[in-house]
Motif scaffolding. Structure first.
Motif, PDB file in Angstrom:
ATOM      1  N   GLY A 177     -40.697  60.791   2.703  1.00  0.00           N
ATOM      2  CA  GLY A 177     -39.246  60.658   2.724  1.00  0.00           C
ATOM      3  C   GLY A 177     -38.552  61.999   2.681  1.00  0.00           C
ATOM      4  O   GLY A 177     -39.185  63.052   2.516  1.00  0.00           O
ATOM      5  N   GLY A 178     -37.252  61.934   2.839  1.00  0.00           N
ATOM      6  CA  GLY A 178     -36.471  63.158   2.808  1.00  0.00           C
ATOM      7  C   GLY A 178     -35.028  62.890   2.424  1.00  0.00           C
ATOM      8  O   GLY A 178     -34.523  61.765   2.562  1.00  0.00           O
ATOM      9  N   GLN A 179     -34.387  63.915   1.924  1.00  0.00           N
ATOM     10  CA  GLN A 179     -32.978  63.831   1.536  1.00  0.00           C
ATOM     11  C   GLN A 179     -32.261  65.108   1.961  1.00  0.00           C
ATOM     12  O   GLN A 179     -32.779  66.213   1.760  1.00  0.00           O
ATOM     13  CB  GLN A 179     -32.867  63.633   0.023  1.00  0.00           C
ATOM     14  N   TYR A 180     -31.086  64.942   2.545  1.00  0.00           N
ATOM     15  CA  TYR A 180     -30.249  66.088   2.919  1.00  0.00           C
ATOM     16  C   TYR A 180     -28.926  65.966   2.166  1.00  0.00           C
ATOM     17  O   TYR A 180     -28.221  64.950   2.276  1.00  0.00           O
ATOM     18  CB  TYR A 180     -29.994  66.107   4.418  1.00  0.00           C
ATOM     19  N   SER A 181     -28.594  66.980   1.385  1.00  0.00           N
ATOM     20  CA  SER A 181     -27.379  66.966   0.578  1.00  0.00           C
ATOM     21  C   SER A 181     -26.339  67.928   1.147  1.00  0.00           C
ATOM     22  O   SER A 181     -26.674  69.045   1.570  1.00  0.00           O
ATOM     23  CB  SER A 181     -27.705  67.368  -0.868  1.00  0.00           C
ATOM     24  N   PHE A 182     -25.088  67.475   1.143  1.00  0.00           N
ATOM     25  CA  PHE A 182     -23.977  68.328   1.586  1.00  0.00           C
ATOM     26  C   PHE A 182     -22.747  67.939   0.784  1.00  0.00           C
ATOM     27  O   PHE A 182     -22.321  66.794   0.783  1.00  0.00           O
ATOM     28  CB  PHE A 182     -23.736  68.200   3.089  1.00  0.00           C
ATOM     29  N   GLY A 183     -22.193  68.920   0.074  1.00  0.00           N
ATOM     30  CA  GLY A 183     -21.069  68.626  -0.801  1.00  0.00           C
ATOM     31  C   GLY A 183     -21.466  67.618  -1.865  1.00  0.00           C
ATOM     32  O   GLY A 183     -22.495  67.767  -2.534  1.00  0.00           O
ATOM     33  N   ASN A 184     -20.669  66.570  -2.005  1.00  0.00           N
ATOM     34  CA  ASN A 184     -20.969  65.496  -2.952  1.00  0.00           C
ATOM     35  C   ASN A 184     -21.720  64.344  -2.297  1.00  0.00           C
ATOM     36  O   ASN A 184     -21.779  63.234  -2.845  1.00  0.00           O
ATOM     37  CB  ASN A 184     -19.671  64.954  -3.562  1.00  0.00           C
ATOM     38  N   ASN A 185     -22.298  64.598  -1.136  1.00  0.00           N
ATOM     39  CA  ASN A 185     -22.940  63.541  -0.361  1.00  0.00           C
ATOM     40  C   ASN A 185     -24.433  63.808  -0.178  1.00  0.00           C
ATOM     41  O   ASN A 185     -24.903  64.940  -0.280  1.00  0.00           O
ATOM     42  CB  ASN A 185     -22.285  63.421   1.013  1.00  0.00           C
ATOM     43  N   ALA A 202     -25.377  58.395  -0.106  1.00  0.00           N
ATOM     44  CA  ALA A 202     -24.835  58.422  -1.458  1.00  0.00           C
ATOM     45  C   ALA A 202     -23.671  59.394  -1.528  1.00  0.00           C
ATOM     46  O   ALA A 202     -23.707  60.468  -0.902  1.00  0.00           O
ATOM     47  CB  ALA A 202     -25.915  58.826  -2.454  1.00  0.00           C
ATOM     48  N   HIS A 203     -22.648  59.027  -2.292  1.00  0.00           N
ATOM     49  CA  HIS A 203     -21.487  59.893  -2.490  1.00  0.00           C
ATOM     50  C   HIS A 203     -21.150  59.924  -3.972  1.00  0.00           C
ATOM     51  O   HIS A 203     -20.947  58.869  -4.594  1.00  0.00           O
ATOM     52  CB  HIS A 203     -20.283  59.393  -1.709  1.00  0.00           C
ATOM     53  N   LYS A 204     -21.118  61.126  -4.555  1.00  0.00           N
ATOM     54  CA  LYS A 204     -20.787  61.283  -5.957  1.00  0.00           C
ATOM     55  C   LYS A 204     -19.278  61.309  -6.130  1.00  0.00           C
ATOM     56  O   LYS A 204     -18.591  62.214  -5.629  1.00  0.00           O
ATOM     57  CB  LYS A 204     -21.408  62.568  -6.513  1.00  0.00           C
ATOM     58  N   LEU A 205     -18.758  60.304  -6.830  1.00  0.00           N
ATOM     59  CA  LEU A 205     -17.330  60.256  -7.117  1.00  0.00           C
ATOM     60  C   LEU A 205     -16.985  61.158  -8.294  1.00  0.00           C
ATOM     61  O   LEU A 205     -15.860  61.637  -8.413  1.00  0.00           O
ATOM     62  CB  LEU A 205     -16.912  58.820  -7.418  1.00  0.00           C
ATOM     63  N   SER A 206     -17.946  61.340  -9.189  1.00  0.00           N
ATOM     64  CA  SER A 206     -17.772  62.199 -10.353  1.00  0.00           C
ATOM     65  C   SER A 206     -19.149  62.576 -10.872  1.00  0.00           C
ATOM     66  O   SER A 206     -20.174  62.224 -10.265  1.00  0.00           O
ATOM     67  CB  SER A 206     -16.984  61.460 -11.448  1.00  0.00           C
ATOM     68  N   LYS A 207     -19.172  63.259 -12.002  1.00  0.00           N
ATOM     69  CA  LYS A 207     -20.447  63.649 -12.592  1.00  0.00           C
ATOM     70  C   LYS A 207     -21.268  62.432 -12.981  1.00  0.00           C
ATOM     71  O   LYS A 207     -22.500  62.452 -12.942  1.00  0.00           O
ATOM     72  CB  LYS A 207     -20.195  64.528 -13.822  1.00  0.00           C
ATOM     73  N   ASN A 260     -23.471  56.130 -14.905  1.00  0.00           N
ATOM     74  CA  ASN A 260     -24.238  56.516 -16.085  1.00  0.00           C
ATOM     75  C   ASN A 260     -23.284  56.984 -17.190  1.00  0.00           C
ATOM     76  O   ASN A 260     -22.292  57.657 -16.919  1.00  0.00           O
ATOM     77  CB  ASN A 260     -25.199  57.653 -15.748  1.00  0.00           C
ATOM     78  N   PHE A 261     -23.598  56.625 -18.417  1.00  0.00           N
ATOM     79  CA  PHE A 261     -22.764  57.105 -19.526  1.00  0.00           C
ATOM     80  C   PHE A 261     -23.645  57.427 -20.723  1.00  0.00           C
ATOM     81  O   PHE A 261     -24.819  57.095 -20.747  1.00  0.00           O
ATOM     82  CB  PHE A 261     -21.696  56.080 -19.899  1.00  0.00           C
TER      83      PHE A 261
END
Length: 335
Positions: free
Chosen positions: A245-253, A279-284, A334-335
């Motif tokens: 598998g593989g993952q490419y990250s750019f910004g919060n995505n 996946a998109h990170k809305l926050s931490k 997550n909290f």
């Protein structure tokens, strides 16, 4: 204020300070992993559905007590909560343990994740979703009961752990599985290796398993690979698995893709699973994910992954040779 009272108050504060620090309040944590999924089990009847899913939402508490001399008592308790069905808190399947920790490592006892299980976490880029590849015959992915174990500290990137699960029956057929695993991290490279001996006392059944997991980061790219081989007694069914598998990250995505091949010892019972996700990170703490996964079953295979049943959907298992597929949108907090 009376000087004697002031001196007494200061003295009490000086004594109570270390005591309060030693008895620090536990950390409460948790995870919501809720989604909406449209899944087709490949059957002609009762073949597809749209519904709310819950993939291992949980609530936990963990902490430690300073016993002095560099020794700590450590503890943790995790509870499962099905947000979809609102079935209440349950300890089933989650971790609970207590132990002692020092500069030499950690001993613990309870029902918890082995280090053999933990070494694959860095490669699970779409874990706890319909694309989770640690299914379809993959072994060692569960927590073990009646466990006694040790995990070392990290020495220059190297860590190892060993656990034994006791059968507690006293019978000659009692099996006491043992796992041992180690991992090494150096810069962008990670590798984990593990061995599980199920101490199978029966005439048939899975007996031993070997696992290798690796990841490599190249700037914004992450490459993952995993392989597991199994040995069974008496010609019992075994499934060997290879994952890329593989993952490419750019910004919060991040864009993710995995391919898992499951080779069964039963004729025409192999299956492959291909998954893609965004996946998109809305926050931490909060991430949204969109995932598509498809399973290709040979004529005698009934692989279903987490698409059916485990993801809170009530679809029946696929018939032999049918090909389940699904789309899932998740919010992970997550909290």
């Amino acid at each position: 204020m009376n000087k004697k009272l002031l001196i007494a108050a200061v003295g009490a504060a000086l004594v109570a300070g270390p005591m309060l620090a030693a008895h620090a309040a536990p950390t409460v944590y948790g995870k919501f992993n809720v989604g909406i999924a449209a899944v087709d089990n490949g059957n002609s009847a009762n073949g597809d559905t749209l519904g709310v899913t819950d993939d291992s939402s949980r609530l936990g508490v963990k902490g430690s007590e300073d016993l002095g001399g560099g020794l700590k008592a450590v503890y943790g308790m995790e509870l499962l909560y099905d947000v979809d069905d609102n079935t209440g808190v349950s300890g089933a399947g989650r971790s609970v343990s207590v132990g002692l920790q020092g500069s030499w490592g950690t001993f613990r006892a309870g029902h918890y994740q082995t280090y053999y299980k933990k070494i694959q976490f860095p490669a699970e880029i779409m874990g706890d979703s319909i694309a989770d590849w640690s299914t379809n015959g993959w072994q060692g992915d569960s927590r073990i009961p009646n466990a006694i174990g040790y995990q070392s500290p990290t020495w220059s990137g190297f860590t190892f752990g060993v656990e034994s699960s006791r059968g507690e029956t006293g019978l000659s057929t009692e099996s006491n599985p043992t796992t041992i695993a180690a991992s090494f991290t150096s810069g962008p490279f990670y590798i984990g290796v593990g061995f599980e001996d199920r101490d199978n006392q029966g005439a048939t059944g899975l007996d031993k398993t070997n696992k290798v997991v690796a990841t490599f980061d190249i700037d914004a790219f992450k490459i993952v690979a995993a392989m597991q081989t199994q040995d069974a007694l008496g010609g019992s069914t075994e499934v060997d698995t290879t994952v890329l598998g593989g993952q490419y990250s750019f910004g919060n995505n991040a864009v993710m893709v995995t391919f898992a091949q499951h080779d069964s010892s039963v004729a025409n019972a192999d299956c492959d699973q291909t998954s893609v996700g965004f996946a998109h990170k809305l926050s931490k703490l909060t991430t949204v994910r969109a995932i598509y996964s498809s399973i290709d079953n040979e004529s005698a295979a009934v692989c279903q992954g987490r698409m059916i049943g485990a993801a809170s959907l009530g679809l029946g298992a696929p018939t032999a040779g049918s090909d389940p597929s699904g789309f899932q949108a998740q919010i992970v907090l997550n909290f």
